[in-house]
Scaffold this active site. Structure first.
Site, short mmCIF file in Angstrom:
data_model
loop_
_atom_site.label_atom_id
_atom_site.label_comp_id
_atom_site.label_asym_id
_atom_site.label_seq_id
_atom_site.Cartn_x
_atom_site.Cartn_y
_atom_site.Cartn_z
N ASP A 10 0.85 -1.18 0.00
CA ASP A 10 0.00 0.00 0.00
C ASP A 10 0.89 1.23 0.00
OD1 ASP A 10 -2.30 -1.55 0.09
OD2 ASP A 10 -2.35 -1.57 2.28
N GLU A 129 -13.56 -4.25 -0.91
CA GLU A 129 -13.20 -3.94 0.48
C GLU A 129 -14.47 -4.15 1.30
OE1 GLU A 129 -11.92 0.04 -0.11
OE2 GLU A 129 -9.96 -0.54 -0.90
#
Length: 258
Positions: A10, A129
Site C-alpha cells: 500500500d 473492500e
C-alpha cells in the site's frame, strides 16, 4: 494447483505504508526496495495499491511500477483511483499486468466489461473492500474503505464475475492490519459464489492464518503486507508452513523441498 503468495504494498505518495482497518497509516519502508526484496524472496506476484488515489482523482503509481517492472519479473497488479480505460492503458504500459478496480466499478459496473473486452479478463481484477454488518453479511465499501456502496459484498463478487472480472481481491476491513487472522467466513462465502480466482487479504499475523485460509481449495492466493514489511516473517516462512500443511505453493530454488 499451486496457491500464490502475493506481497501487498500500500502506497501513499512515495511511501510504503500500513494501517489498521485501512486507516491510521504509518510509513514502513520504500515501495520500490521492498518490491525487489519480495521478488528475491520468491513472491509469486506483487500488488500495489495507491491508498490516496481516490482523494486526488488518479493513481500516481506509474513511475514506481515502471521502475520496478524493469527489475522484477513476476506479475504486478495495480489498484487505487483507476477510473477509465485510459488509466488502465497507462498502468499496463508502465509494466503492470493487471489492474484492480473498486470505487469506479461500484459507480459504473460496465467499466469491468469495458476493461475485460479491451485488455482481457486476465487483466481485470475486481477489488472488494468488505465490512461486516451488525445484521449479518458484509457491505462492499469504496474509496479505500471510507464510503458505503450499499452493495452486498457477496452478491457484488458474483456480479463482478458476470461483468468480466477474471479475478477477485477480497480485503476484510475489519481484520486489515490487526494481525488477528483473516475473515475466513467472508473469504469462503465469496469463493463459494464464483468460479474465478479469489485473493484473500487482511489480517495475516502468523503463518497459521495463511494456512487456515488456503485450506479452502477455492481460495487461490493470499496477499500479505504487515508481517512482511515489519520483517516478522519472510515469504519462505509462509511457503514452509503451507508445504507442512500439504498446501502446494511454487517451489523456490534453494529452499527445503525445492
Amino acid at each position: 494447483m499451486n496457491r500464490r503468495l502475493i506481497a501487498r504494498l500500500d502506497v501513499k505518495m512515495e511511501h510504503l505504508i500500513k494501517g489498521i482497518h485501512l486507516e491510521g497509516w504509518r510509513k514502513v519502508g520504500d515501495p520500490k526496495g521492498r518490491a525487489k526484496l519480495y521478488y528475491e524472496q520468491g513472491a509469486d506476484e506483487l500488488l500495489y495499491m495507491d491508498v490516496v488515489a481516490s482523494l486526488y482523482g488518479r493513481n500516481n503509481l506509474s513511475g514506481i511500477v515502471r521502475e520496478v517492472a524493469s527489475e522484477v519479473f513476476i506479475p504486478i497488479t495495480v489498484g487505487g483511483g483507476i477510473r477509465s480505460l485510459e488509466a488502465v492503458r497507462e498502468m499496463l504500459s508502465a509494466g503492470a499486468d493487471k489492474v484492480a478496480i473498486n470505487t469506479a466499478a461500484t459507480q459504473d459496473p460496465d467499466i469491468l466489461r469495458a476493461i475485460s473486452d479491451t485488455y482481457g479478463s486476465q487483466a481485470t481484477v475486481l477489488s472488494i473492500e468488505a465490512k461486516k454488518l451488525a445484521a449479518g453479511g458484509w457491505e462492499a465499501m469504496t474509496d479505500n474503505g471510507r464510503n458505503h456502496s450499499g452493495r452486498n459484498a457477496i452478491e457484488w463478487a458474483a456480479e463482478g464475475q458476470r461483468l468480466g472480472a477474471g479475478e477477485l481481491l477480497v480485503t476484510s476491513i475489519d481484520q486489515d492490519g490487526t494481525g488477528r487472522g483473516m475473515d475466513v467466513a467472508l473469504i469462503s462465502a465469496v469463493a463459494r459464489e464464483v468460479d474465478i480466482p479469489v485473493i484473500a487479504s487482511g489480517g495475516v499475523g502468523s503463518t497459521r492464518h495463511v494456512v487456515d485460509v488456503l485450506k479452502n481449495p477455492d481460495v487461490s492466493a493470499i496477499a500479505i503486507a504487515r508481517d512482511l514489511h515489519l520483517d516478522k516473517y519472510t515469504l519462505a516462512d509462509f511457503r514452509t508452513a503451507c508445504h507442512d500443511a500439504g498446501i502446494m505453493t511454487r517451489r523456490v530454488k534453494g529452499e527445503q523441498g525445492a
